[in-house]
Design a protein around this motif. Structure first.
Motif, mmCIF file in Angstrom:
data_model
loop_
_atom_site.group_PDB
_atom_site.id
_atom_site.type_symbol
_atom_site.label_atom_id
_atom_site.label_comp_id
_atom_site.label_asym_id
_atom_site.label_seq_id
_atom_site.Cartn_x
_atom_site.Cartn_y
_atom_site.Cartn_z
ATOM 1 N N UNK A 286 13.202 9.320 4.023
ATOM 2 C CA UNK A 286 12.021 10.173 4.030
ATOM 3 C C UNK A 286 10.924 9.479 3.235
ATOM 4 N N UNK A 287 9.704 9.488 3.781
ATOM 5 C CA UNK A 287 8.546 8.973 3.059
ATOM 6 C C UNK A 287 7.682 10.151 2.625
ATOM 7 N N UNK A 288 7.232 10.115 1.388
ATOM 8 C CA UNK A 288 6.384 11.152 0.815
ATOM 9 C C UNK A 288 5.056 10.511 0.417
ATOM 10 N N UNK A 289 3.987 10.977 1.031
ATOM 11 C CA UNK A 289 2.645 10.460 0.750
ATOM 12 C C UNK A 289 1.852 11.537 0.023
ATOM 13 N N UNK A 290 1.266 11.187 -1.102
ATOM 14 C CA UNK A 290 0.417 12.112 -1.843
ATOM 15 C C UNK A 290 -0.891 11.422 -2.209
ATOM 16 N N UNK A 291 -1.954 12.207 -2.261
ATOM 17 C CA UNK A 291 -3.260 11.713 -2.694
ATOM 18 C C UNK A 291 -3.754 12.661 -3.778
ATOM 19 N N UNK A 292 -3.988 12.122 -4.967
ATOM 20 C CA UNK A 292 -4.366 12.942 -6.120
ATOM 21 C C UNK A 292 -5.485 12.281 -6.906
ATOM 22 N N UNK A 293 -6.096 13.069 -7.779
ATOM 23 C CA UNK A 293 -7.061 12.526 -8.720
ATOM 24 C C UNK A 293 -6.336 12.107 -9.994
ATOM 25 N N UNK A 294 -6.590 10.891 -10.449
ATOM 26 C CA UNK A 294 -6.011 10.368 -11.676
ATOM 27 C C UNK A 294 -7.131 9.778 -12.513
ATOM 28 N N UNK A 295 -7.401 10.396 -13.646
ATOM 29 C CA UNK A 295 -8.499 9.947 -14.510
ATOM 30 C C UNK A 295 -9.814 9.852 -13.733
ATOM 31 N N UNK A 296 -10.021 10.794 -12.824
ATOM 32 C CA UNK A 296 -11.258 10.849 -12.065
ATOM 33 C C UNK A 296 -11.285 9.995 -10.819
ATOM 34 N N UNK A 297 -10.248 9.217 -10.560
ATOM 35 C CA UNK A 297 -10.205 8.331 -9.404
ATOM 36 C C UNK A 297 -9.133 8.791 -8.414
ATOM 37 N N UNK A 298 -9.259 8.356 -7.169
ATOM 38 C CA UNK A 298 -8.329 8.745 -6.107
ATOM 39 C C UNK A 298 -7.129 7.820 -6.090
ATOM 40 N N UNK A 299 -5.958 8.401 -6.275
ATOM 41 C CA UNK A 299 -4.716 7.629 -6.315
ATOM 42 C C UNK A 299 -3.847 8.006 -5.121
ATOM 43 N N UNK A 300 -3.539 7.009 -4.288
ATOM 44 C CA UNK A 300 -2.620 7.168 -3.171
ATOM 45 C C UNK A 300 -1.240 6.697 -3.600
ATOM 46 N N UNK A 301 -0.228 7.524 -3.366
ATOM 47 C CA UNK A 301 1.148 7.174 -3.724
ATOM 48 C C UNK A 301 2.056 7.395 -2.525
ATOM 49 N N UNK A 302 2.913 6.434 -2.270
ATOM 50 C CA UNK A 302 3.955 6.573 -1.253
ATOM 51 C C UNK A 302 5.305 6.354 -1.900
ATOM 52 N N UNK A 303 6.216 7.285 -1.660
ATOM 53 C CA UNK A 303 7.591 7.167 -2.153
ATOM 54 C C UNK A 303 8.530 7.237 -0.958
ATOM 55 N N UNK A 304 9.425 6.280 -0.867
ATOM 56 C CA UNK A 304 10.445 6.294 0.187
ATOM 57 C C UNK A 304 11.794 6.573 -0.469
ATOM 58 N N UNK A 305 12.467 7.621 -0.003
ATOM 59 C CA UNK A 305 13.710 8.069 -0.637
ATOM 60 C C UNK A 305 14.846 8.103 0.381
ATOM 61 N N UNK A 306 16.044 8.390 -0.123
ATOM 62 C CA UNK A 306 17.250 8.516 0.715
ATOM 63 C C UNK A 306 17.579 7.232 1.456
ATOM 64 N N UNK A 307 17.346 6.101 0.812
ATOM 65 C CA UNK A 307 17.687 4.812 1.413
ATOM 66 C C UNK A 307 19.192 4.589 1.274
ATOM 67 N N UNK A 308 19.900 4.282 2.364
ATOM 68 C CA UNK A 308 21.330 3.996 2.258
ATOM 69 C C UNK A 308 21.585 2.821 1.314
ATOM 70 N N UNK A 309 22.764 2.770 0.751
ATOM 71 C CA UNK A 309 23.051 1.794 -0.303
ATOM 72 C C UNK A 309 23.863 0.589 0.159
ATOM 73 N N UNK A 310 24.085 0.443 1.456
ATOM 74 C CA UNK A 310 24.783 -0.744 1.940
ATOM 75 C C UNK A 310 23.870 -1.963 1.808
ATOM 76 N N UNK A 311 24.447 -3.145 1.867
ATOM 77 C CA UNK A 311 23.697 -4.379 1.627
ATOM 78 C C UNK A 311 22.565 -4.566 2.638
#
Length: 199
Positions: free
Chosen positions: A123-148
């Motif tokens: 799952x990818x989670x994209x958020x856009x927020x204000x950080x110290x007055x500036x626009x911060x784009x963040x992407x987090x990718x989770x639930x990655x399988x642990x095989x090599x």
């Protein structure tokens, strides 16, 4: 010597800065391969950055060759429409023959948050927020399988890929310049040896 001059001209100072920045590193033995996060500041309003992810005709400018989104009733969403929770997607990359299929798990335009399935079980989670007055784009990718193979192809591969595409989005929004090699005459498979990053 001023502090600014020391930063530029003193190797010792640079080494010290590097040491302190890296002093809280995570040993590989305890590294979490199941997720990663990438963030970038973009000089633009929140809505403009978020719309680049949730309007098909925009996401096909900076990220994909083709992006079709289907509503839950089976109808195809128009290219200028905002995608919604429950949509499924069909994505075609610029210089790869692989097709990505997935589902939009959650969209909240007021909170600038998007969640979608990606790379199989992830799952990818994209958020856009204000950080110290500036626009911060963040992407987090989770639930990655642990095989090599997943560690190599998904964790390392996707984290490198998202980093480039987020920079490409910043370049397009701030300067109107696209960095990706869109209509390349160079077939990706012929250049696999050098790990081209702008494909």
């Amino acid at each position: 010597m001023t502090l600014k001059e020391a930063r530029v001209s003193s190797p010792f100072y640079v080494q010290q800065i590097f040491y302190f920045q890296c002093s809280s590193y995570t040993p590989m033995s305890t590294y979490d391969w199941s997720s990663f996060k990438r963030s970038i500041f973009i000089d633009a309003p929140l809505d403009k950055v978020f719309d680049a992810w949730i309007i098909p005709e925009k996401i096909t400018t900076w990220f994909l060759r083709q992006a079709d989104f289907t509503r839950s009733d089976g109808s195809i969403r128009k290219q200028h429409e905002h995608i919604e929770t429950g949509d499924t997607y069909y994505w075609q990359w610029w210089n790869y023959s692989d097709i990505e299929h997935g589902r939009i798990k959650f969209v909240d335009r007021s909170k600038h948050r998007l969640e979608f399935s990606f790379a199989g079980e992830c799952t990818c989670i994209v958020t856009v927020n204000k950080k110290d007055g500036d626009t911060l784009l963040t992407l987090e990718q989770i639930d990655i399988p642990l095989d090599e193979e997943s560690r190599r192809n998904i964790h390392l591969g996707c984290s490198q890929g998202w980093a480039f595409w987020m920079v490409n989005l910043k370049s397009w929004i701030e300067h109107g310049i696209l960095l990706n090699d869109g209509e390349s005459k160079h077939a990706t498979k012929d250049y696999a040896f050098c790990e081209l990053i702008n494909r």
